[in-house]
Design an enzyme around this catalytic site. Structure first.
Site, PDB file in Angstrom:
ATOM      1  N   ASP A   1       0.869  -1.186   0.000  1.00 24.13           N
ATOM      2  CA  ASP A   1       0.000   0.000   0.000  1.00 24.13           C
ATOM      3  C   ASP A   1       0.899   1.226   0.000  1.00 24.13           C
ATOM      4  OD1 ASP A   1      -2.390   1.611   0.343  1.00 24.13           O
ATOM      5  OD2 ASP A   1      -1.778   1.885   2.419  1.00 24.13           O
ATOM      6  N   SER A   2       0.295   2.391  -0.239  1.00 27.41           N
ATOM      7  CA  SER A   2       1.055   3.634  -0.194  1.00 27.41           C
ATOM      8  C   SER A   2       1.561   3.935   1.225  1.00 27.41           C
ATOM      9  CB  SER A   2       0.171   4.780  -0.669  1.00 27.41           C
ATOM     10  OG  SER A   2      -1.018   4.813   0.100  1.00 27.41           O
TER      11      SER A   2
ATOM     12  N   CYS B   1      -3.886  -0.699  -2.014  1.00 30.92           N
ATOM     13  CA  CYS B   1      -4.175   0.716  -2.221  1.00 30.92           C
ATOM     14  C   CYS B   1      -5.200   0.890  -3.351  1.00 30.92           C
ATOM     15  CB  CYS B   1      -2.864   1.406  -2.598  1.00 30.92           C
ATOM     16  SG  CYS B   1      -3.015   3.155  -2.917  1.00 30.92           S
TER      17      CYS B   1
ATOM     18  N   GLU C   1      -5.984   9.323  10.064  1.00 28.68           N
ATOM     19  CA  GLU C   1      -4.639   9.139  10.633  1.00 28.68           C
ATOM     20  C   GLU C   1      -4.475   9.926  11.934  1.00 28.68           C
ATOM     21  OE1 GLU C   1      -1.335   9.120   7.957  1.00 28.68           O
ATOM     22  OE2 GLU C   1      -2.341   7.696   6.633  1.00 28.68           O
TER      23      GLU C   1
ATOM     24  N   CYS D   1     -11.287   3.425  -0.436  1.00 30.96           N
ATOM     25  CA  CYS D   1      -9.988   3.895   0.049  1.00 30.96           C
ATOM     26  C   CYS D   1      -9.641   3.078   1.287  1.00 30.96           C
ATOM     27  CB  CYS D   1     -10.068   5.380   0.389  1.00 30.96           C
ATOM     28  SG  CYS D   1      -8.580   6.032   1.170  1.00 30.96           S
TER      29      CYS D   1
ATOM     30  N   HIS E   1      -8.432   3.796   4.037  1.00 30.82           N
ATOM     31  CA  HIS E   1      -8.679   4.389   5.357  1.00 30.82           C
ATOM     32  C   HIS E   1     -10.157   4.386   5.768  1.00 30.82           C
ATOM     33  CE1 HIS E   1      -4.647   5.714   4.624  1.00 30.82           C
ATOM     34  NE2 HIS E   1      -4.582   6.419   5.745  1.00 30.82           N
TER      35      HIS E   1
END
Ligand code: DGL
Length: 269
Positions: A10-11, A73, A152, A184, A186
Site C-alpha cells: 500500500d502507499s 491501495c 490518521e 480507500c 482508510h
C-alpha cells in the site's frame, strides 16, 4: 507453493485494513506487507508517478518470493493494475474489482455511490468496473481527500470529521444511492460514522473485506495453494517512519506489529 508468503503493498499504513481482513479469513498464511511511507499519499499524485511507484513496490515483493500479490491501495489499484498484470507473471489482485462486484450484486435500486481519493475518483476505475458488471447502473462518485488525514489523526468520530463527512456525502444522499463503496484503505475505520450519516438503508461495501474473500477463493481454487500451517505470520517493511507506522498502524490492524523493518530505498525516491 504452499509455504510461500502472500505479498501485500500500500502507499502507507492504510493497507493494514486489508491485512486485517486477510488475517481474519486466512489465518494460516504468511504475509509480507510493504508500506511506502516515504512517498505517501498516492491519492493526490498523477497517474505516471503512481504507476512508477506501483512497479517498484511490486518488484520488491516479487523479489521476496511471494506466491501472489495484493495491491491494497485503491489509488494504485485504479491506476496501475493493468500495467502490473502485464509486467509480472504472478496472480495479482486489486481492491477495485471485488468492491465493484459486491456493490453491483448488492444494489437494489441500481444507484451506487463511490468515495475515494481524488486520483481514484478521477480515474473512474470503479465506475468502469461497476458498469462492466451491470450496464444499467447509475454511479455517483465523490473524492474525499480530507478523510485520510482525519483518520490518521484518529478522529473517527470527531465533530470536524462529522462536518466534513456530511459535506462529502450530501450529493450522494441526494442522488439516492442505496449502496456506497468505501474506495480507500482508510475508510473502513469511518464505517460507523458513515453508516450513521447515510442511514441504515444504505449498504456500505468495504473493498478490503471483499478482496479478502476473493483471495481466499483464489487460494481454494487450485490455481494457488493454501498454507497448511496453523499459525500465519506478518512481516512488515516500510520506506520511512517506522515508529509512526507502528503507533498508528496497530489501530488499523487490530493487533500489534512485531516484525517491522525500515528499508533503505533512497535511490528510488
Ligand atoms: N491507500 C490510499 C488509497 O486507498 C489512501 C492513502 C493515499 O492517498 O496514499 O487510495
Amino acid at each position: 507453493m504452499k509455504q510461500e508468503p502472500i505479498g501485500i503493498w500500500d502507499s502507507g499504513l492504510g493497507g493494514l485494513t486489508v491485512v486485517r481482513e486477510i488475517r481474519r479469513r486466512l489465518p494460516g498464511e504468511k504475509l509480507i506487507y510493504f508500506g511506502d511511507t516515504a512517498r505517501v499519499p498516492y491519492g493526490i499524485k498523477g497517474r505516471d508517478t503512481v504507476r512508477r511507484f506501483a512497479r517498484e513496490n511490486t518488484a520488491f515483493l516479487v523479489e521476496q518470493g511471494v506466491k501472489a500479490l495484493v495491491v491494497a491501495c485503491n489509488t494504485a489499484s485504479s491506476l496501475a493494475l493493468d500495467l502490473l498484470r502485464e509486467e509480472f507473471s504472478l496472480p495479482i489482485l486489486g481492491v477495485i474489482e471485488p468492491g465493484a462486484r459486491a456493490a453491483a450484486e448488492g444494489t437494489k435500486n441500481g444507484i451506487v455511490g463511490v468515495i475515494g481519493t481524488p486520483a481514484t475518483v478521477d480515474s473512474a476505475a470503479y465506475t468502469a468496473a461497476l458498469k462492466a458488471l451491470r450496464g444499467g447502473l447509475s454511479v455517483s462518485s465523490r473524492a474525499c481527500p480530507l478523510f485520510v488525514p482525519l483518520v490518521e489523526e484518529g478522529w473517527l468520530d470527531h465533530p470536524a470529521t462529522r462536518l466534513v463527512a456530511r459535506e462529502y456525502l450530501s450529493p450522494l444522499m441526494e442522488a439516492g444511492v442505496d449502496t456506497l463503496v468505501l474506495g480507500c484503505t482508510h475508510y473502513p475505520l469511518l464505517q460507523p460514522l458513515l453508516q450513521e450519516l447515510m442511514g441504515e438503508g444504505v449498504r456500505l461495501v468495504d473493498s478490503a473485506e471483499e478482496l479478502a474473500g476473493e483471495l481466499s477463493e483464489l487460494l481454494g481454487s487450485g490455481e494457488l495453494e493454501t498454507s497448511d500451517s496453523e499459525q500465519g505470520s506478518l512481516e512488515v517493511f516500510v520506506s520511512d517512519l517506522p515508529l509512526r507506522f507502528r503507533q498508528i498502524g496497530e489501530s488499523f490492524l487490530g493487533e500489534s506489529i512485531e516484525n517491522l523493518t525500515l528499508l533503505d530505498r533512497k535511490e528510488e525516491r
